[in-house]
Structures are given as structure tokens and as C-alpha cells.
Design a protein around this motif. Sequence first.
Motif, PDB file in Angstrom:
ATOM      1  N   TRP A 173      56.884  25.005  24.442  1.00 23.27           N
ATOM      2  CA  TRP A 173      57.479  26.324  24.695  1.00 23.27           C
ATOM      3  C   TRP A 173      58.959  26.209  25.067  1.00 23.27           C
ATOM      4  O   TRP A 173      59.424  26.710  26.088  1.00 23.27           O
ATOM      5  CB  TRP A 173      56.705  27.077  25.768  1.00 23.27           C
ATOM      6  N   VAL A 177      57.515  24.648  29.758  1.00 23.37           N
ATOM      7  CA  VAL A 177      56.286  24.208  30.440  1.00 23.37           C
ATOM      8  C   VAL A 177      56.580  23.185  31.533  1.00 23.37           C
ATOM      9  O   VAL A 177      55.792  23.026  32.474  1.00 23.37           O
ATOM     10  CB  VAL A 177      55.265  23.629  29.432  1.00 23.37           C
ATOM     11  N   VAL A 187      53.876  30.889  29.514  1.00 19.67           N
ATOM     12  CA  VAL A 187      53.973  29.544  30.098  1.00 19.67           C
ATOM     13  C   VAL A 187      52.699  29.203  30.858  1.00 19.67           C
ATOM     14  O   VAL A 187      52.156  28.096  30.724  1.00 19.67           O
ATOM     15  CB  VAL A 187      55.210  29.437  31.017  1.00 19.67           C
ATOM     16  N   ARG A 191      50.217  26.094  29.823  1.00 18.75           N
ATOM     17  CA  ARG A 191      49.928  25.052  30.820  1.00 18.75           C
ATOM     18  C   ARG A 191      48.430  24.966  31.098  1.00 18.75           C
ATOM     19  O   ARG A 191      47.857  23.877  31.142  1.00 18.75           O
ATOM     20  CB  ARG A 191      50.669  25.356  32.122  1.00 18.75           C
TER      21      ARG A 191
END
Length: 220
Positions: A173, A177, A187, A191
Motif C-alpha cells: 500500500w 503498512v 491500511v 495489515r
Amino acid sequence: MSNATLGLPADLHAYLLEVGVREAEILRELREETAGLPEHDMQIAPEQGAFMALLVELTGARRCLEVGTFTGYSSLAVALALPPDGSIVCCDISREWTDVARRYWERAGVADRIELRLGPALDSLDDLLTEGRAGTFDFAFLDADKVNYPAYVDRALALLGPGGLLAIDNVFWGGEVANPAADDESVRAIRSMSRSLAEDGRVSLAMVPIADGLTLARKR
């Protein structure tokens, strides 16, 4: 998020494209048309397309799934790598963007290998499961909205057969991240998905630093 490998200097990227990627003319034309769209960064990098096509060839994939088609570069790269009896189910919500994809699928002579399902991707994936398609796919590529990534992964793993390969795009991203200050929905979802897969005993796993990060998860 990125149509070139993150952090790669422009001159090195140009060299990579010159000697490391055999991009078909039809793919180049699609990439150049898409470059004129405001959302052009949603298209995968040509080096990623070549990598995915090679994965399809190496694994002998015949039944493929794509979540997030945009203007069709990734699906076209995969379709061109498939055997004559291969097929792809593409899930996307935009008729405007996929109309571009359809034109290039037709021009490349692979439209008969591609089934487009328009609508929310979770609905399309659930429909495939309801239709009895669990365990029938060999390769799946995820490149849609990031908030639903955890749910997409669950469905994709259910749809893949043993030994099937799942490729998940944009896992870096843009580097966000790894940024402690970044905490938006996308995000957090990326994750969460990545951490969950890292501990998932159902898959063998590798995160590859190509384009905007590509996670490969092979279903055991």
C-alpha cells in the motif's frame, strides 16, 4: 496503487521492461490507453503481469479467478498464458472500466475464456460457492477494495483447490503498512489480512516485493 515496482529508479525500471518483460503488443496498447485515465495507478505493473503469467504457466493453472478487473490488464495477461481449455472468472463492479477490458479480450481472441461477473465482489464470490465451485480453482488474484481483503481471502481460499495459488496485490500500500502513523481503513485491513495469513497453517506463504507488494499463498 502503483503501476511500477515501488522504489525502483526510473532508469532501472526502463531496463527491466526492456530486457526482463516480454509484453505482448495488445498488453502494451491496453496499458497505454489506461494511462490516460485518472485512475491509471490501479493498473498492475507490466513486470507483475509477466510474473503472474509465468506463475500460471508454472502451476499449470486452468481455472482462474480474479477479484478486481479494472481495464483488464491482469486478466488479459493471465488469459494469454492459459491453455486453450483454460478460463477465468472476473469479478468487478464497474461496467465502464470492464467495457475497456472486454474490447481488449475480444481483440486478443481470449474473450471466450473469460466470464465477467458485475456486482459487489463478495456477492459474486458467495454465488460461486453456492454454485458448488468450492475447491475448483487453481489460481486466484485479488486486487479490489482493500477494506474487504480479509473477507476476499476467506472466500478465495475456499474456492481454490489443494495446491491452488492465491496472489494478493497492493500488500505494501505504497509503504503505508509500515508507517505507524497510517491508520485508515485500507491500511488496517491489509495489515490484518497479512498478519492473519502469516499465521495461517492452511497455506505456504511468500510476500514478493514486486510493484506495490504481492503476497503469494499456496493452499496446502
